[in-house]
Scaffold this motif. Structure first.
Motif, PDB file in Angstrom:
ATOM      1  N   ARG A   1      -3.369  -3.137  -2.515  1.00 39.20           N
ATOM      2  CA  ARG A   1      -4.501  -3.834  -3.564  1.00 39.20           C
ATOM      3  C   ARG A   1      -4.104  -5.160  -4.088  1.00 39.20           C
ATOM      4  O   ARG A   1      -4.772  -6.317  -3.953  1.00 39.20           O
TER       5      ARG A   1
ATOM      6  N   GLU B   1      -4.505   0.395   4.366  1.00 38.64           N
ATOM      7  CA  GLU B   1      -4.843  -0.209   2.972  1.00 38.64           C
ATOM      8  C   GLU B   1      -5.749  -1.245   2.747  1.00 38.64           C
ATOM      9  O   GLU B   1      -6.623  -1.355   2.141  1.00 38.64           O
TER      10      GLU B   1
ATOM     11  N   ASP C   1      -0.663   1.973  -1.636  1.00 35.09           N
ATOM     12  CA  ASP C   1      -1.988   1.797  -1.895  1.00 35.09           C
ATOM     13  C   ASP C   1      -2.114   0.517  -2.989  1.00 35.09           C
ATOM     14  O   ASP C   1      -3.054  -0.399  -2.743  1.00 35.09           O
ATOM     15  N   GLU C   2      -1.134   0.503  -3.687  1.00 33.23           N
ATOM     16  CA  GLU C   2      -0.870  -0.396  -4.863  1.00 33.23           C
ATOM     17  C   GLU C   2      -0.565  -1.615  -4.152  1.00 33.23           C
ATOM     18  O   GLU C   2      -1.153  -2.874  -4.398  1.00 33.23           O
TER      19      GLU C   2
ATOM     20  N   THR D   1      -4.608  -7.836  -0.974  1.00 36.03           N
ATOM     21  CA  THR D   1      -5.828  -7.930  -0.680  1.00 36.03           C
ATOM     22  C   THR D   1      -6.524  -9.563  -0.904  1.00 36.03           C
ATOM     23  O   THR D   1      -6.828 -10.179  -0.192  1.00 36.03           O
TER      24      THR D   1
END
Length: 490
Positions: free
Chosen positions: A379, A407, A375-376, A382
């Motif tokens: 991020r 994600e 998930d990190e 993105t």
């Protein structure tokens, strides 16, 4: 019904108690998952991408798990719990089916304790945290056994067709359901041969195959990838086999039952002649042992995962509970349930226990490691994706592509697997194609520096970033990002 092994209580109050305990266990799992510091495992992320494009088949599995996630996310959203919710519910529903089976075979008392035991088995406690094909397969396995018992008792068309429908849905969940069908045929052949002269069981089998037909057709039109993959991992597994992997598999089965329930199961096997004389025990083992024999053969040949025999745990657990209750081993069964809950609790709270013990480098000592950090990384990736909206996201392995597609789900980036050989060796290589992006730019995510294949097929290869997600003070999950300009083709 009798509660506490002898004190009478009615069916309604026993059902309420069982429902309440099941709800508590399910609520515990729903609370635990967000506390673990994880996102989806790679297979869960891949199944989520399948659910975005529903079809009658996928590279490695039939469509059941994708349909389950599609429905789950439609009801509860695409977050971590939304993806997992309906799969987590499958295990309490399987326990309810075990209650119905045990009540039909024994009585309400054994049914209650059998359902509670199935709810607390360490195997289902672990699997209950995740989305896997075992969830639906286990549910349909025990539902099929319940429907089969109804059909044997009533010989009604409705019950035989119910059985066929459940078996068909089981086959759409995982081809392992074919072992159940084989066991049922042998059970009819051995003990109910006159039934085979009737059209009813044959039409039930025909209905199951009819339900599977769209998946067979999908395989036909895609050169049978699922069947080839299943055959490859079943028959052509290259891992070293032998007695050691077999012993490891059976040890894993023992602990997955819990030490007491597992020991009772082995007693039932050791006392095979006595167990086989009891019609009810024989029937339950009939729908457990064939799968264990198949998976044990796989372990002997090339190793096997403990969960491959998961559906067989349910009927075997009913037999073990009946053995204990009939011998008035009340205290032992209660201790078994307590131990199983303790084992499940240790696993559920393992990261907290490591933290409390001030263990160094805990990320390498947790079974949840493979679901951490993605998930990190998503991020951090993105803004890079947003800065290159006309580029296609590519990856050189299934793991990165599956995780980042999940994600980055809000951005819905165009994506393709890097596949110069053209071999369909995973879902993304089968379903994506980079060739339509000729002359376009790509963003490569990789764990290793890109090789010569990339340099020769793009005008330039430019490193953009090294993304790092801390898993603990000493460990990070890393991913490199490159901008590849002007794809020249494979």
């Amino acid at each position: 019904m009798s509660s506490a092994f002898g004190r009478p209580t009615d069916l309604k109050s026993g059902g309420k108690l069982l429902f309440g305990l099941a709800a508590l266990l399910l609520a515990w799992r729903f609370w635990v998952v967000p506390q673990l510091g994880i996102t989806l495992y790679v297979d869960e992320a891949q199944y989520w991408t399948w659910a975005q494009h529903l079809d009658w088949g996928y590279f490695s599995k039939p469509p059941g798990v994708a349909a389950l996630i599609w429905l789950s996310t439609a009801l509860f959203g695409d977050g971590l719990l939304g993806v997992k919710a309906l799969a987590m519910l499958c295990y309490p529903l399987a326990a309810a089916a075990c209650w119905a089976i045990a009540r039909r075979l024994y009585d309400q008392r054994i049914a209650f304790w059998a359902a509670l035991t199935v709810l607390t088995l360490p195997m289902f406690g672990w699997l209950g945290l995740f989305v896997s094909t075992d969830a639906l397969l286990t549910l349909f396995w025990v539902l099929a056994l319940w429907a089969y018992l109804r059909a044997l008792d009533s010989d009604a068309w409705a019950d035989w067709l119910l059985l066929g429908g459940v078996c068909g849905l089981g086959l759409l969940s995982k081809y392992t359901m074919a072992v159940w069908l084989g066991a049922a045929f042998l059970h009819l052949l051995a003990g109910h041969r006159p039934r085979l002269a009737s059209a009813k069981p044959w039409l039930a089998a025909g209905l199951a195959l009819l339900i599977l037909t769209p998946n067979i057709y999908w395989n036909f039109t895609h050169d049978f990838p699922t069947l080839k993959h299943t055959a490859d991992i079943t028959l052509n597994k290259k891992a070293a086999g032998g007695l050691a992997p077999l012993a490891e598999f059976w040890a894993a089965q023992w602990i997955s039952f819990g030490p007491i329930v597992g020991s009772v199961f082995f007693i039932l096997l050791a006392q095979a002649r006595q167990s086989w004389r009891d019609d009810r025990t024989r029937l339950l083992l009939w729908f457990a042992l064939p799968l264990w024999l198949v998976v044990s053969a796989q372990a002997l040949k090339g190793g096997a995962n403990a969960n491959w025999a998961a559906p067989a745990f349910a009927p075997a657990a009913i037999a073990a509970v009946a053995w204990l209750v009939q011998r008035k081993k009340q205290r032992l069964l209660l201790i078994a349930l307590a131990i199983n809950l303790l084992l499940v609790g240790v696993v559920y709270h393992w990261p907290s226990l490591l933290a409390a013990a001030d263990v160094q480098n805990p990320a390498k000592k947790t079974p949840f490691n493979r679901a951490m950090g993605w998930d990190e990384l998503g991020r951090q990736l993105t803004p890079i994706i947003a800065a290159h909206p006309d580029s296609v996201l590519i990856a050189d392995n299934r793991t990165l592509l599956a995780h980042m597609l999940y994600e980055l789900r809000d951005l819905k980036p165009a994506a393709a697997s890097w596949n110069p050989s053209g071999a369909a060796s995973d879902h993304y290589k089968l379903t994506t194609d980079l060739r339509p992006w000729l002359g376009k730019d790509a963003l490569l995510i990789t764990e290793d520096p890109p090789g010569a294949d990339f340099a020769s097929r793009f005008a330039s290869v430019e490193p953009l970033a090294v993304l790092q997600a801390p898993l603990d003070a000493q460990t990070t999950r890393d991913m490199k990002v490159y901008l590849l300009r002007d794809f020249k083709g494979y």
